[in-house]
Design an enzyme around this catalytic site. Structure first.
Site, short mmCIF file in Angstrom:
data_model
loop_
_atom_site.label_atom_id
_atom_site.label_comp_id
_atom_site.label_asym_id
_atom_site.label_seq_id
_atom_site.Cartn_x
_atom_site.Cartn_y
_atom_site.Cartn_z
N ARG A 32 0.83 -1.21 0.00
CA ARG A 32 0.00 0.00 0.00
C ARG A 32 0.86 1.26 0.00
O ARG A 32 0.56 2.23 0.68
CB ARG A 32 -0.96 0.00 1.20
CG ARG A 32 -1.82 -1.24 1.31
CD ARG A 32 -2.90 -1.29 0.27
NE ARG A 32 -3.91 -0.29 0.49
CZ ARG A 32 -5.05 -0.51 1.16
NH1 ARG A 32 -5.34 -1.69 1.63
NH2 ARG A 32 -5.92 0.45 1.31
N ARG A 36 -3.33 7.21 0.74
CA ARG A 36 -3.75 8.49 1.34
C ARG A 36 -2.73 9.16 2.25
O ARG A 36 -2.85 10.33 2.55
CB ARG A 36 -5.06 8.28 2.11
CG ARG A 36 -6.24 8.16 1.18
CD ARG A 36 -7.46 7.67 1.92
NE ARG A 36 -7.22 6.30 2.37
CZ ARG A 36 -8.10 5.58 3.03
NH1 ARG A 36 -9.28 6.08 3.35
NH2 ARG A 36 -7.84 4.34 3.37
N ARG A 45 -6.34 12.24 -6.26
CA ARG A 45 -7.59 11.56 -5.94
C ARG A 45 -8.76 12.55 -5.78
O ARG A 45 -9.93 12.14 -5.85
CB ARG A 45 -7.34 10.77 -4.63
CG ARG A 45 -8.50 10.18 -3.92
CD ARG A 45 -8.90 8.85 -4.50
NE ARG A 45 -9.74 8.12 -3.56
CZ ARG A 45 -10.98 8.49 -3.25
NH1 ARG A 45 -11.53 9.52 -3.81
NH2 ARG A 45 -11.66 7.80 -2.37
N ASP A 81 -7.15 -2.33 -6.79
CA ASP A 81 -7.61 -2.93 -5.56
C ASP A 81 -7.88 -4.41 -5.81
O ASP A 81 -8.05 -4.81 -6.97
CB ASP A 81 -8.90 -2.25 -5.06
CG ASP A 81 -9.19 -2.61 -3.61
OD1 ASP A 81 -8.55 -2.03 -2.72
OD2 ASP A 81 -10.01 -3.52 -3.38
N TYR A 157 -15.56 -10.76 1.89
CA TYR A 157 -16.28 -9.52 1.62
C TYR A 157 -17.56 -9.79 0.81
O TYR A 157 -18.58 -9.15 1.03
CB TYR A 157 -15.41 -8.54 0.84
CG TYR A 157 -14.33 -7.87 1.67
CD1 TYR A 157 -14.61 -6.73 2.42
CD2 TYR A 157 -13.04 -8.35 1.69
CE1 TYR A 157 -13.63 -6.10 3.16
CE2 TYR A 157 -12.04 -7.73 2.43
CZ TYR A 157 -12.34 -6.60 3.16
OH TYR A 157 -11.37 -5.98 3.91
O1 CP3 Z 1 0.02 -1.46 -2.47
C1 CP3 Z 1 -0.38 -0.58 -3.25
O2 CP3 Z 1 0.10 0.58 -3.23
C2 CP3 Z 1 -1.36 -0.94 -4.35
C3 CP3 Z 1 -2.71 -0.65 -4.09
C4 CP3 Z 1 -3.65 -1.48 -3.23
C5 CP3 Z 1 -4.87 -0.96 -2.75
N1 CP3 Z 1 -5.56 -1.95 -2.14
C6 CP3 Z 1 -5.29 0.45 -2.94
C7 CP3 Z 1 -6.39 0.99 -2.12
C8 CP3 Z 1 -3.60 -2.83 -2.81
C9 CP3 Z 1 -2.51 -3.85 -3.01
C10 CP3 Z 1 -4.82 -3.10 -2.13
C11 CP3 Z 1 -5.17 -4.42 -1.58
C12 CP3 Z 1 -6.36 -4.58 -0.74
N2 CP3 Z 1 -7.56 -3.94 -0.80
C13 CP3 Z 1 -6.47 -5.57 0.28
C14 CP3 Z 1 -5.42 -6.57 0.64
C15 CP3 Z 1 -4.30 -5.99 1.41
C16 CP3 Z 1 -4.67 -5.42 2.75
O3 CP3 Z 1 -4.52 -4.20 2.91
O4 CP3 Z 1 -5.08 -6.18 3.62
C17 CP3 Z 1 -7.75 -5.45 0.85
C18 CP3 Z 1 -8.32 -6.27 1.99
C19 CP3 Z 1 -8.44 -4.41 0.15
C20 CP3 Z 1 -9.83 -3.95 0.35
C21 CP3 Z 1 -9.91 -2.51 0.63
N3 CP3 Z 1 -9.73 -1.52 -0.33
C22 CP3 Z 1 -10.17 -1.86 1.87
C23 CP3 Z 1 -10.43 -2.58 3.18
C24 CP3 Z 1 -10.15 -0.47 1.62
C25 CP3 Z 1 -10.48 0.66 2.58
C26 CP3 Z 1 -9.61 0.82 3.72
C27 CP3 Z 1 -8.23 1.33 3.36
O5 CP3 Z 1 -7.27 0.73 3.84
O6 CP3 Z 1 -8.12 2.28 2.61
C28 CP3 Z 1 -9.85 -0.27 0.24
C29 CP3 Z 1 -9.70 0.99 -0.48
C30 CP3 Z 1 -8.34 1.28 -1.04
N4 CP3 Z 1 -7.56 0.38 -1.72
C31 CP3 Z 1 -7.66 2.53 -0.98
C32 CP3 Z 1 -6.43 2.35 -1.65
C33 CP3 Z 1 -5.39 3.38 -1.89
C34 CP3 Z 1 -8.20 3.79 -0.35
C35 CP3 Z 1 -9.08 4.47 -1.34
C36 CP3 Z 1 -9.11 5.96 -1.18
O7 CP3 Z 1 -8.24 6.65 -1.76
O8 CP3 Z 1 -10.03 6.43 -0.49
#
Ligand code: CP3
Length: 347
Positions: A32, A36, A45, A81, A157
């Site tokens: 990640r 943000r 964004r 994602d 999910y």
């Molecule tokens: O690593 C990276 O930089 C690549 C991007 C990436 C995102 N999500 C971007 C994202 C990756 C590899 C993920 C994986 C992901 N997404 C997982 C597995 C890894 C982990 O963190 O456990 C899971 C469970 C998700 C599901 C998900 N997507 C959640 C729970 C959330 C919201 C909470 C949070 O942590 O932000 C997202 C949204 C999300 N995915 C954002 C980003 C940058 C935030 C979106 C925003 O800009 O508001």
């Protein structure tokens, strides 16, 4: 394995570390890493929904490259994602900020109705983003990472409809309607294999499978509902082309099972003891990890000591990729990320 005299590019350092060949020091990136916590990310964004941003090739490429240009990470993971391919299976989802499923999957009819997506038409932007990123970073010899969600985490999910504390609907399906759960996991496994292989075809040089929620299961359930699907994915990926990193969160109690998949790399969360992981790996796989993301709030000096201690503990492993134990958080200090990367490069 260390060889102080080894010289090579970041792509070579990453691929060799994943495969257990000697390098001068571990490569570094952060799960990640685009997100943000970066003001530059928030700017791109602004005024766009998260899903629209994942589909917008220019924006997605820009934020994927931010951690490389602003912080000096040694790998780029494409911005997306784990839920990106799910609408292609005819499931309506949204983000607020985590994934929300409009109509949670709870019946046999709903599982049977799930389509195997035609990925090239369902998520053409994913492959476009990967190709564009490769053309941007090849000249800098930086490796490109692809990724996907593992079937159990996706199912968690899809069945709950959103994140959950106890995952009662999911566990209810496992207990009361195991054949529906099995069909759901089979379908997600087939999709995940196609999705990751298509990412490799589009230019991903390493792929990571994220199983964020599999750790909620006890060992017997893990062996039934997680392990066979990991093994199937590991056996069907084009791993000659791109090594596989397996990440299971909060799963120290199933370490033997995680290593038995024989992925190329196992990504450890911070609760996992590196010594134990080295022993468990028996030289079969490399390790990735595992600083607690919250530790990035420490001083640069403190971060450097933690990085040195992780690297020293992982030294007997076949290979090591420095990373966090889970993703960067929205509140992660940028200075902490910078200190982490600097410390890794100074090893
Ligand atoms: O690593 C990276 O930089 C690549 C991007 C990436 C995102 N999500 C971007 C994202 C990756 C590899 C993920 C994986 C992901 N997404 C997982 C597995 C890894 C982990 O963190 O456990 C899971 C469970 C998700 C599901 C998900 N997507 C959640 C729970 C959330 C919201 C909470 C949070 O942590 O932000 C997202 C949204 C999300 N995915 C954002 C980003 C940058 C935030 C979106 C925003 O800009 O508001």
């Amino acid at each position: 394995m260390r060889d102080a005299n080894w010289k090579g590019t970041p792509v070579e350092r990453m691929l060799r570390s994943c495969r257990g060949e000697p390098v001068d020091r571990p490569p570094v990136w952060l799960m990640r890493q685009a997100g943000r916590y970066l003001p530059e990310y928030r700017k791109v964004r602004e005024g766009v929904s998260f899903m629209d941003m994942c589909k917008d090739v220019d924006r997605a490429v820009e934020v994927s490259l931010q951690p490389l240009d602003l912080l000096g990470t040694e790998a780029v993971i494409f911005f997306s994602d784990i839920f990106t391919p799910i609408p292609g299976m005819d499931v309506e989802i949204d983000f607020a900020p985590g994934p929300i499923v409009a109509d949670p999957i709870r019946t046999a009819a709903q599982v049977e109705a799930l389509r195997q997506p035609d990925l090239q038409s369902a998520v053409p932007f994913v492959f476009e983003i990967l190709k564009t990123l490769r053309s941007e970073i090849d000249s800098r010899s930086i490796p490109l990472l692809g990724f996907a969600g593992a079937p159990f985490t996706l199912a968690a999910y899809l069945v709950e409809g959103q994140g959950s504390k106890n995952f009662s609907f999911l566990k209810n399906m496992m207990i009361c309607e195991p054949e529906i759960m099995r069909l759901l996991l089979d379908k997600l496994t087939e999709m995940t294999v196609s999705y990751l292989n298509a990412q490799i075809d589009a230019g991903a040089q390493v792929v990571q499978l994220f199983d964020t929620w599999a750790g909620i299961l006890g060992r017997d359930d893990y062996r039934e509902w997680v392990l066979p699907y990991h093994k199937k994915i590991a056996s069907q990926l084009n791993r000659e082309q791109a090594p596989l990193i397996l990440y299971v969160n909060n799963a120290a109690h199933v370490m033997e099972e995680i290593f038995s998949v024989e992925s190329d790399v196992v990504s450890l969360d911070w609760r996992m003891n590196i010594d134990e992981a080295v022993r468990c790996a028996k030289g079969r796989v490399s390790l990735q990890g595992n600083l607690d993301p919250c530790s990035l709030a420490a001083t640069p000096e403190c971060i450097r000591e933690m990085v040195q201690s992780i690297a020293a503990e992982a030294e007997p492993a076949r290979g090591h990729v420095l990373n966090l134990g889970h993703g960067c958080l929205p509140e992660t200090p940028v200075e902490g990320v910078r200190a982490f990367i600097e410390a890794a490069k100074g090893l």
